[in-house]
Design an enzyme around this catalytic site. Structure first.
Site, mmCIF file in Angstrom:
data_model
loop_
_atom_site.group_PDB
_atom_site.id
_atom_site.type_symbol
_atom_site.label_atom_id
_atom_site.label_comp_id
_atom_site.label_asym_id
_atom_site.label_seq_id
_atom_site.Cartn_x
_atom_site.Cartn_y
_atom_site.Cartn_z
ATOM 1 N N HIS A 166 42.201 62.180 82.223
ATOM 2 C CA HIS A 166 43.624 62.315 82.497
ATOM 3 C C HIS A 166 44.381 61.290 81.662
ATOM 4 O O HIS A 166 44.335 60.087 81.930
ATOM 5 C CB HIS A 166 43.885 62.095 83.982
ATOM 6 C CG HIS A 166 45.249 62.495 84.426
ATOM 7 N ND1 HIS A 166 46.285 62.760 83.541
ATOM 8 C CD2 HIS A 166 45.780 62.679 85.677
ATOM 9 C CE1 HIS A 166 47.368 63.087 84.223
ATOM 10 N NE2 HIS A 166 47.084 63.044 85.513
ATOM 11 N N CYS A 202 52.813 61.752 85.550
ATOM 12 C CA CYS A 202 51.899 62.616 84.795
ATOM 13 C C CYS A 202 52.573 63.864 84.235
ATOM 14 O O CYS A 202 51.941 64.630 83.505
ATOM 15 C CB CYS A 202 50.714 63.009 85.674
ATOM 16 S SG CYS A 202 49.848 61.598 86.376
ATOM 17 N N HIS A 243 46.618 71.789 85.310
ATOM 18 C CA HIS A 243 46.706 70.337 85.455
ATOM 19 C C HIS A 243 45.299 69.816 85.733
ATOM 20 O O HIS A 243 44.865 68.850 85.118
ATOM 21 C CB HIS A 243 47.678 69.997 86.586
ATOM 22 C CG HIS A 243 47.986 68.544 86.703
ATOM 23 N ND1 HIS A 243 48.375 67.772 85.630
ATOM 24 C CD2 HIS A 243 47.955 67.705 87.784
ATOM 25 C CE1 HIS A 243 48.585 66.523 86.037
ATOM 26 N NE2 HIS A 243 48.331 66.462 87.322
#
Length: 428
Positions: free
Chosen positions: A355, A178, A318
């Protein structure tokens, strides 16, 4: 000799951003995405790409408006990166051969099952011995099919982009989970700082939402199971958060030395001021609970930018909406910013777009520049049940007017990949 006005505090070329492109579940292009994001619109919806009746998670932020084969993650990822790169180059005023290197963050997807069956079908009857890879190689020798290979090998994405846009040298494909989008940006920044070229094309893309991907993340208990209504599932920093919502998207940024950008009369959108990264050896999926590596990543980005924490006016978190990550990220930011953290707005784009995995760091970098360019802080939506253990100004539910001069953006990934960016509007 280069003008010192174009050098940073360490005598390196200052890195300008002159073009940006983005695609998420909210739409195609920076303008449409920014309008939706700042209005608090969610792109999360029920999955219609494949059956979900037996799955615990039935929602995602898929990009369904690009015309590609629904079952092919490689083709989707390529199509997203192609479109965002076209947009970024147009904004940068660059056409023809780009002339600089390409750094691409792409998901290390395996072929879908339909493609695997097709691979098996290509194996000639005379090659029944050996493993599947041997039989596949034999099939390719007897019946070469470049189009088929492009459709099943994720490494082909960068090659196709390089051919299409005329980048220079061997295109680099990378995956750091990620944090991949930030890693690609950092490689572009370092290439220019080292004087190897005056511009770089950086892209990050992920079109890998499939039934298999959903099942794998579900087995890790990483995904939200709050399926109804879909748009309420992603709720970073809320007490009732239960996991992230998997999504797709892409972003491309054109990076140039400030000197080169000014010389050719390009409009400078902002400055890529600092990059930081830190490996985390705690666990293959979980972040270290004490936040040590994340803290080090943030501090490294600030140091690289020649700034201290007092210069940051907004944080693009995040903010995955998982119970563990949100708590860890809060602790990490608190360790760096101390009591002043309560006065720094911190919001999560993932509350609206989900995400985007490999693409997340680059997508959120684009939105961070938009925050500074427009003077608008995007909200964290679905924030109706605050977590009392996370004392943050999350810009709850509604956008806010503000004019931060510097933004911190965090990306923390599986496998111990922690990366942070510091971005500003002006060089100094």
């Amino acid at each position: 000799m280069s003008d010192n006005r174009f050098k940073d505090h360490l005598g390196r070329p200052i890195i300008a951003v002159t073009g940006m492109g983005v695609i998420t579940s909210l739409g195609q292009g920076v303008t449409d995405n920014w309008t939706a994001l700042t209005s608090g619109t969610s792109g999360i919806h029920k999955i219609n790409r494949f059956p979900t009746e037996k799955l615990s998670t039935r929602i995602a932020g898929t990009v369904d408006f690009i015309d590609v084969p629904a079952e092919n993650s490689v083709e989707r990822s390529f199509a997203f990166a192609r479109e965002t790169t076209i947009e970024a180059l147009a904004q940068a005023g660059l056409s023809g051969d780009f002339g600089g290197p390409l750094f691409l963050a792409a998901p290390p997807v395996e072929p879908e099952w339909s493609d695997r069956f097709a691979l098996a079908d290509r194996a000639p009857p005379s090659k029944t011995e050996g493993d599947a890879y041997d039989r596949f190689l034999a099939a390719m020798r007897e019946r070469p099919d470049p189009v088929f290979l492009e459709a099943v090998q994720f490494g082909s994405i960068s090659e196709r982009l390089a051919d299409m846009f005329g980048t220079r040298g061997l295109p680099v494909t990378l995956s750091t989970a990620c944090a991949s989008g930030v890693t690609a940006i950092q490689l572009g920044v370092e290439a220019i700082r080292q004087g190897r070229m005056d511009k770089a094309l950086v892209a990050a893309t992920d079109g890998s939402v499939s039934a298999e991907a959903l099942i794998r993340f579900s087995l890790l208990s990483a995904l939200s199971t709050q399926n109804d209504p879909p748009e309420k599932a992603s709720k970073p920093f809320s007490k009732d958060r239960d996991g992230f919502v998997i999504a797709e998207g892409a972003a491309t940024l054109v990076l140039e030395s400030l000197e080169s950008a000014i010389a050719r009369g390009a409009k400078v959108l902002g400055i890529m001021k600092g990059c930081g990264e830190k490996a985390d050896h705690f666990h293959r999926t979980r972040s270290s609970p004490d936040g040590g590596p994340a803290i080090a990543s943030i501090r490294a980005a600030l140091s690289d930018a020649g700034m201290d924490e007092s210069g940051i006016g907004y944080i693009n978190a995040h903010g995955t909406s998982t119970p563990e990550n949100d708590k860890m990220e809060y602790g990490s930011m608190l360790a760096v910013f101390g009591d002043s953290l309560k006065d720094i707005p911190v919001s999560s784009n993932k509350s609206m777009i989900g995400h985007t995995l490999t693409a997340a760091g680059a997508v959120e970098a684009v939105f961070s520049f938009q925050t500074m360019l427009t003077g608008t802080l995007p909200p964290t939506i679905n924030y109706t049940n605050p977590d009392p253990s996370i004392a943050l100004d999350v810009v709850p539910n509604t956008k806010r007017d503000a004019h931060p001069k510097a933004v911190l953006s965090n990306s923390f990934g599986f496998g111990g990949q922690n990366a942070s960016l510091v971005m500003t509007l002006e060089p100094a």
